[in-house]
Design a protein around this motif. Structure first.
Motif, mmCIF file in Angstrom:
data_model
loop_
_atom_site.group_PDB
_atom_site.id
_atom_site.type_symbol
_atom_site.label_atom_id
_atom_site.label_comp_id
_atom_site.label_asym_id
_atom_site.label_seq_id
_atom_site.Cartn_x
_atom_site.Cartn_y
_atom_site.Cartn_z
ATOM 1 N N TYR B 146 0.822 -1.210 0.000
ATOM 2 C CA TYR B 146 0.000 0.000 0.000
ATOM 3 C C TYR B 146 0.855 1.259 0.000
ATOM 4 O O TYR B 146 0.421 2.299 0.479
ATOM 5 C CB TYR B 146 -0.941 -0.022 1.214
ATOM 6 C CG TYR B 146 -1.913 -1.159 1.146
ATOM 7 C CD1 TYR B 146 -2.996 -1.101 0.289
ATOM 8 C CD2 TYR B 146 -1.732 -2.311 1.913
ATOM 9 C CE1 TYR B 146 -3.888 -2.155 0.192
ATOM 10 C CE2 TYR B 146 -2.614 -3.361 1.826
ATOM 11 C CZ TYR B 146 -3.690 -3.284 0.959
ATOM 12 O OH TYR B 146 -4.565 -4.321 0.863
ATOM 13 N N LEU B 148 1.841 3.277 -2.360
ATOM 14 C CA LEU B 148 1.343 4.394 -3.162
ATOM 15 C C LEU B 148 0.180 5.081 -2.443
ATOM 16 O O LEU B 148 0.157 6.316 -2.304
ATOM 17 C CB LEU B 148 0.900 3.875 -4.537
ATOM 18 C CG LEU B 148 0.741 4.965 -5.590
ATOM 19 C CD1 LEU B 148 2.086 5.593 -5.886
ATOM 20 C CD2 LEU B 148 0.118 4.393 -6.857
ATOM 21 N N ALA B 149 -0.764 4.282 -1.947
ATOM 22 C CA ALA B 149 -1.908 4.855 -1.237
ATOM 23 C C ALA B 149 -1.430 5.629 -0.003
ATOM 24 O O ALA B 149 -1.913 6.732 0.287
ATOM 25 C CB ALA B 149 -2.861 3.747 -0.811
ATOM 26 N N GLU B 151 1.547 7.050 0.540
ATOM 27 C CA GLU B 151 2.221 8.295 0.170
ATOM 28 C C GLU B 151 1.229 9.320 -0.355
ATOM 29 O O GLU B 151 1.341 10.516 -0.066
ATOM 30 C CB GLU B 151 3.300 8.022 -0.893
ATOM 31 C CG GLU B 151 4.463 7.187 -0.386
ATOM 32 C CD GLU B 151 5.277 7.912 0.667
ATOM 33 O OE1 GLU B 151 5.326 9.154 0.636
ATOM 34 O OE2 GLU B 151 5.851 7.242 1.540
ATOM 35 N N ALA B 152 0.232 8.853 -1.118
ATOM 36 C CA ALA B 152 -0.764 9.786 -1.657
ATOM 37 C C ALA B 152 -1.537 10.426 -0.504
ATOM 38 O O ALA B 152 -1.778 11.640 -0.497
ATOM 39 C CB ALA B 152 -1.714 9.052 -2.592
ATOM 40 N N THR B 153 -1.900 9.600 0.502
ATOM 41 C CA THR B 153 -2.621 10.138 1.650
ATOM 42 C C THR B 153 -1.766 11.160 2.385
ATOM 43 O O THR B 153 -2.258 12.216 2.789
ATOM 44 C CB THR B 153 -2.994 8.997 2.606
ATOM 45 O OG1 THR B 153 -3.531 7.933 1.847
ATOM 46 C CG2 THR B 153 -4.017 9.462 3.616
ATOM 47 N N SER B 154 -0.484 10.839 2.544
ATOM 48 C CA SER B 154 0.364 11.767 3.297
ATOM 49 C C SER B 154 0.536 13.063 2.510
ATOM 50 O O SER B 154 0.537 14.151 3.099
ATOM 51 C CB SER B 154 1.705 11.132 3.615
ATOM 52 O OG SER B 154 2.457 10.995 2.457
ATOM 53 N N ALA B 155 0.621 12.969 1.165
ATOM 54 C CA ALA B 155 0.721 14.193 0.363
ATOM 55 C C ALA B 155 -0.539 15.031 0.528
ATOM 56 O O ALA B 155 -0.482 16.255 0.679
ATOM 57 C CB ALA B 155 0.925 13.829 -1.102
ATOM 58 N N LEU B 156 -1.694 14.360 0.548
ATOM 59 C CA LEU B 156 -2.966 15.068 0.725
ATOM 60 C C LEU B 156 -2.986 15.791 2.070
ATOM 61 O O LEU B 156 -3.361 16.967 2.173
ATOM 62 C CB LEU B 156 -4.101 14.052 0.653
ATOM 63 C CG LEU B 156 -5.511 14.607 0.596
ATOM 64 C CD1 LEU B 156 -5.743 15.278 -0.727
ATOM 65 C CD2 LEU B 156 -6.524 13.512 0.827
ATOM 66 N N THR B 159 -0.692 18.737 2.070
ATOM 67 C CA THR B 159 -1.285 19.838 1.310
ATOM 68 C C THR B 159 -2.322 20.559 2.163
ATOM 69 O O THR B 159 -2.370 21.802 2.190
ATOM 70 C CB THR B 159 -1.946 19.294 0.033
ATOM 71 O OG1 THR B 159 -1.060 18.366 -0.571
ATOM 72 C CG2 THR B 159 -2.252 20.405 -0.926
#
Lengths: 430, 270
Positions: B146, B148-149, B151-156, B159
């Motif tokens: 998981y 990618l999911a 890292e994407a969540t942490s980027a969100l 932000t």
């Protein structure tokens, strides 16, 4: 549960341990209050409490009884249910956090082999943080439920403080987890067998030691109780037994953070060096003594700080926490993690590692020097800009738009507004 | 489920549901926040009982300790007595909520049913032992399957945090004066070099609306806080009190200024 030693005790052993921890914490609180008053008194050329019992040892017991029997005053504006529950949360969470602190190795208790620790599980250090963060609710709710201004401000202030310093505190644990390979307190104590973590992870230890003072609201970080600004902070409107519960919670928290510091950095219940030569130092019931002595060392440091340092200003305090402690601990974690990876992945010997470390240090110094030169040049440019601006008159329509004055410029009325403000026009307007 | 686990389930499950109901029926926003905290803590206990100690602890630290605490902060700053208004501000919000709740219910039921019927359960202990422990298992899943999911969540999240900072940021036109500069400015102008005097703390009054007395006995309004002065609530000086003190020192019998009967006065007996 993965730790096979725990969870298998008979119920009466668990009961004995629970009662013993409760008793130790209450006694330590009474002792710490007396000890603090005596030490601070000595530091201020006074004598301190010396009347009740030998050396005044029973003074805090008497004070406690008196406090509990005092009249209780509850403000009319208080939100009763929350007002009642807040001190209970504070005090109970303070007691509960101690459950995972190892006081000693396995001993034989009435014929049953058991560890001198109520329980342990794979994430027990996180458990202490979790319980501490529930304990903050007691303070916030006390401030809110009192229905009064000072407690509300004090409550907000102390919870902001505790949350900020909890971050730095938790970050300082990461290096310990990396080295011990576990988050269970007994495993961390076991991992400090050859050398204590306060030596090899000195920056973590220093960050934790600073953060724990902020976390427990003690001088010089005792802003929530800044009596000159906030009367008593969150507990201003509390009296009698409810106030006693907050008081108790504060001192138990002091003991708990000291015990955690001992466990994570000072080898827990392990005997210090000259004593550890003796074979039996790390077995049986002796380790409780080493543990308590180490905890008392931390508590003495708390008292020493209180007797020495003036209180910080709130913005300085927050700046220190967020702009120094947290970045410093993150940088240190990165260094530790890189060192671990380098040691695990590449077979460097100690000499090569030292050269590598020196190289990295030199690189950091060079980059830091370049950055600082650039920053000072930038500041100089800004200063020259401002001086130039000081010389220029304020142009309210610079670039064709109405603009506010720049730093260093005085605001002046434009000709249109100046005309509008002459007495003549005012008369005609009227 | 073993015996102890059943007990934990029924106690914590009941408390969690009570917390969820309390959230909805509470009138005060702060009470609602407290009910949510109760629900979260009980969910954490359930996680721990289900051999997920790491998740349980993180649930308490992150959700109860940080997220709910920030909610509480905002609620407290917004207003101590702010209650819910039942006026619908977004049009069609209730219908949208009902539709979404229904959809969520279907998802939940189908998920649980799928778990009960389809999934091949190997037991919690076996699942944890696969990677040598609960923490290690979660770490492996987060950083492999998981990643990618995650890292994407942490980027969100980063932000969102940056957005909050940008929105709350206030540009300073001038550097804030330091404590030293303020002190120097005060000394140079000679105004307010020392702290303002406290309001009256002499025998009869210690209220903030009572001005302190200067050595010559005249009141100083500087000692009364600005808002009290602004409302015109500063208490006038009680000169009879001073006269009474003078009388006492001169040996004359002092009469109580309120006209109280002398029989109540302990001084009358001597």
């Amino acid at each position: 549960m993965s730790s096979s030693t725990f969870g298998n005790d008979p119920w009466w052993i668990v009961l004995i341990k629970v009662v013993a921890i409760f008793a130790i914490l209450v006694l330590l609180t009474l002792f710490t209050i007396w000890w603090e008053r005596r030490v601070v008194a000595r530091m201020q050329n006074r004598i301190g409490p010396n009347r009740v019992g030998p050396f005044g040892l029973l003074q805090s017991l008497m004070d406690g009884i008196k406090l509990a029997l005092k009249e209780e005053i509850i403000p009319r504006t208080a939100h009763m249910a929350v007002y009642w529950i807040a001190p209970v949360i504070s005090a109970s969470m303070a007691f509960v956090a101690f459950a995972v602190i190892p006081l000693g190795p396995n001993v034989s208790m009435f014929g049953v082999e058991t560890a001198l620790q109520l329980t342990d599980f794979p994430v027990s250090v996180l458990y202490v943080i979790a319980i501490a963060s529930i304990g903050i609710y007691g303070i916030v709710l006390a401030g809110w439920a009192s229905g009064s201004t000072y407690p509300l401000l004090g409550g907000l202030r102390s919870s902001a403080q505790m949350i900020s310093y909890e971050i730095a505190m938790s970050l300082s644990f990461v290096a310990v987890f990396l080295y011990a390979g576990s988050m269970s307190t007994s495993a961390i104590v076991a991992a400090q067998e050859p050398i204590w973590y306060c030596v090899i992870l000195l920056p973590s230890f220093l960050i934790y030691a600073t953060a724990m003072v902020g976390e427990t609201n003690r001088a010089p970080f005792d802003l929530p109780e800044a009596e000159g600004e906030l009367v008593g902070g969150f507990h201003t409107e509390y009296s009698s037994l409810k106030f006693a519960l907050f008081f108790l919670a504060e001192y138990i928290n002091m003991v708990t953070v000291s015990a955690l510091a001992t466990t994570l950095f000072l080898g827990g219940w392990r005997a210090p060096w000259p004593i550890s030569i003796w074979e039996g130092a790390n077995s049986g019931w002796w380790p409780i003594l080493w543990f308590l002595v180490k905890v008392q060392l931390f508590i003495f440091a708390f008292i020493w700080l209180r007797g020495t340092l003036p209180r910080l200003r709130y913005d300085q305090f927050m700046k220190f926490g967020w702009k120094f402690l947290i970045p410093a601990s993150i940088a240190w974690i990165v260094i530790v993690a890189v060192a671990r990876v380098v040691r695990n992945e590449f077979a460097f010997n100690t000499q090569q590692l030292l050269f590598l470390a020196a190289g990295v240090l030199a690189l950091i110094l060079i980059i830091g020097w370049i950055l600082s030169v650039r920053a000072s040049r930038k500041a100089e440019d800004a200063r020259i800009d401002e001086e130039e601006r000081l010389g220029q008159p304020f142009d309210p329509f610079a670039g064709g738009f109405p603009v506010p004055p720049l730093p260093g410029q005085e605001f002046t009325y434009t000709s249109r507004r100046a005309a509008a403000r002459t007495p003549d026009t005012e008369v005609t307007d009227a | 489920m073993e015996g102890s686990e059943v007990v934990v389930f029924w106690v914590c499950g009941t408390l969690a549901v009570i917390g969820a109901i309390g959230l909805i029926i509470s009138r005060k926003a702060v009470h609602s926040a407290l009910w949510v905290a109760l629900t979260m803590i009980n969910l954490a206990v359930l996680y721990i009982a289900n051999s997920a100690p790491f998740l349980g602890m993180v649930q308490i630290i992150v959700y109860t300790g940080a997220v709910m605490m920030l909610f509480l902060f905002v609620l407290m700053v917004v207003g101590v007595d702010s209650s819910d208004s039942l006026v619908e501000t977004l049009k069609g919000q209730r219908w949208a909520a009902i539709v979404l709740a229904f959809g969520f219910g279907i998802l939940l039921v189908s998920g649980v049913a799928n778990g009960l019927v389809e999934a091949n359960s190997i037991g919690l202990d076996a699942a944890n032992e696969a990677d040598g422990g609960n923490v290690q298992g979660i770490a492996r899943l987060l950083f492999t399957d998981y990643l990618l999911a995650f890292e994407a969540t942490s980027a969100l999240l980063i932000t969102a945090a940056l957005g909050a900072m940008v929105l709350a940021h206030r540009e300073r036109w001038k550097r804030a004066a330091t404590q030293r500069e303020l002190s120097e400015a005060r000394t140079r102008t000679g105004a307010g070099v020392v702290p303002l005097p406290n309001p009256g703390v002499y025998a009869r009054h210690n209220a903030v609306d009572t001005p302190a007395l200067l050595p010559d006995g005249s009141p100083t309004l500087l000692s009364v806080p600005e808002p009290v002065r602004g409302r015109g609530d500063a208490r006038p000086m009680d000169h009879s009190g001073l006269a009474e003190v003078d009388d006492l020192f001169s040996g004359a019998p002092a009469l109580p200024p309120t006209g109280r009967s002398l029989a109540d006065d302990p001084r009358a007996e001597s």
